[in-house]
Scaffold this active site. Sequence first.
Site, PDB file in Angstrom:
ATOM      1  N   GLY A  14       0.851  -1.137   0.044  1.00  0.00           N
ATOM      2  CA  GLY A  14       0.062   0.078   0.077  1.00  0.00           C
ATOM      3  C   GLY A  14       0.760   1.266   0.004  1.00  0.00           C
ATOM      4  CB  ILE A  95      -7.058  -9.643 -14.595  1.00  0.00           C
ATOM      5  CG1 ILE A  95      -5.579  -9.405 -14.765  1.00  0.00           C
ATOM      6  CG2 ILE A  95      -7.724  -9.136 -15.827  1.00  0.00           C
ATOM      7  CD1 ILE A  95      -5.058  -9.976 -15.485  1.00  0.00           C
ATOM      8  CG  ASN A 110      -3.598  -0.491 -12.697  1.00  0.00           C
ATOM      9  OD1 ASN A 110      -3.587  -0.885 -11.535  1.00  0.00           O
ATOM     10  ND2 ASN A 110      -2.800  -1.017 -13.748  1.00  0.00           N
ATOM     11  CG  HIS A 112       1.800  -1.508 -15.435  1.00  0.00           C
ATOM     12  ND1 HIS A 112       1.440  -2.815 -15.161  1.00  0.00           N
ATOM     13  CD2 HIS A 112       2.884  -1.528 -16.367  1.00  0.00           C
ATOM     14  CE1 HIS A 112       2.378  -3.636 -15.374  1.00  0.00           C
ATOM     15  NE2 HIS A 112       3.188  -2.790 -16.326  1.00  0.00           N
ATOM     16  CD  GLU A 183       4.557   2.024  -9.151  1.00  0.00           C
ATOM     17  OE1 GLU A 183       3.682   1.773  -8.494  1.00  0.00           O
ATOM     18  OE2 GLU A 183       5.837   1.436  -9.505  1.00  0.00           O
TER      19      GLU A 183
HETATM   20  C1  GAR Z   1       3.432  -1.069  -7.426  1.00  0.00           C
HETATM   21  O1  GAR Z   1       4.701  -0.957  -7.770  1.00  0.00           O
HETATM   22  C2  GAR Z   1       2.200  -1.134  -8.507  1.00  0.00           C
HETATM   23  O2  GAR Z   1       2.642  -0.044  -9.376  1.00  0.00           O
HETATM   24  C3  GAR Z   1       2.526  -2.411  -8.811  1.00  0.00           C
HETATM   25  O3  GAR Z   1       2.682  -3.304  -7.612  1.00  0.00           O
HETATM   26  C4  GAR Z   1       3.190  -2.364  -6.596  1.00  0.00           C
HETATM   27  C5  GAR Z   1       2.343  -2.419  -5.374  1.00  0.00           C
HETATM   28  O4  GAR Z   1       3.027  -1.572  -4.465  1.00  0.00           O
HETATM   29  N1  GAR Z   1       1.126  -2.635  -9.500  1.00  0.00           N
HETATM   30  C6  GAR Z   1       1.330  -3.724 -10.416  1.00  0.00           C
HETATM   31  O5  GAR Z   1       2.378  -4.383 -10.917  1.00  0.00           O
HETATM   32  C7  GAR Z   1      -0.143  -3.948 -11.333  1.00  0.00           C
HETATM   33  N2  GAR Z   1      -0.306  -4.581 -12.447  1.00  0.00           N
HETATM   34  P1  GAR Z   1       2.147  -0.898  -3.156  1.00  0.00           P
HETATM   35  O6  GAR Z   1       1.209  -1.991  -2.729  1.00  0.00           O
HETATM   36  O7  GAR Z   1       3.242  -0.456  -2.309  1.00  0.00           O
HETATM   37  O8  GAR Z   1       1.416   0.338  -3.799  1.00  0.00           O
END
Ligand code: GAR
Length: 205
Positions: A14, A95, A110, A112, A183
């Site tokens: 998160g 998904i 979303n 990515h 991000e």
């Molecule tokens: C993040 O890097 C996000 O971009 C990726 O998972 C991680 C989650 O981290 N999402 C994907 O790969 C979706 N295809 P977080 O729980 O610390 O935000």
Amino acid sequence: MKTANIAVLVSGGGTNLQALIDAQKSGIIKSGKISLVVSSNPGAYALTRAQNAGIATAVVSKKECATKEDFETKIIDALENAKTDIIVLAGFMCILSENFTKKYADRIINVHPSLIPSFCGEGFYGLHVHEAALGYGVKVTGATVHFVNEIPDGGKIILQKAVDILEGDTPEVLQKRVMEQAEWIILPKACELVCADIIKNKSEE
Ligand code: GAR
């Protein structure tokens, strides 16, 4: 409508949710309010982050749902109860079906961890994305925030930010740099853009 109701869907640590919470506090997100966090994983640390910020949470455990339809119906119930206007997928590792994405067309975004259309689609999530980028040998990667449709990582792009790959990077080191430099910056910005648009459209209705 003064602010759009934001629901954030999570599965893990998160940190992107935290970036959204911080952005709401600092005023980067001003056209929306995070009103619900839904986790597909009961052990997700994202739930603690939400609780610490005083945000309502719901857990819809994928493992405990007999079918994908059952899983999505439960999520939709939680979203409808919270009168959700916009859904943010922030590290949500499932998904969504076409049925779900059509119901919330142009209302789901979303983040990515690559520059789409590279290293995206089914099977490209979390650390795998960075392993693939390093394996290919690209010198620049980054992150993308996009609308979600029935094609995994295939919806319209809202924002992107590039990040350099450095000599000696491991997937973990690269993941952290992409989060910090891309991000956590573009997800709140994109969220604000979409919330502002929703409010504008509602006031014109
Ligand atoms: C993040 O890097 C996000 O971009 C990726 O998972 C991680 C989650 O981290 N999402 C994907 O790969 C979706 N295809 P977080 O729980 O610390 O935000």
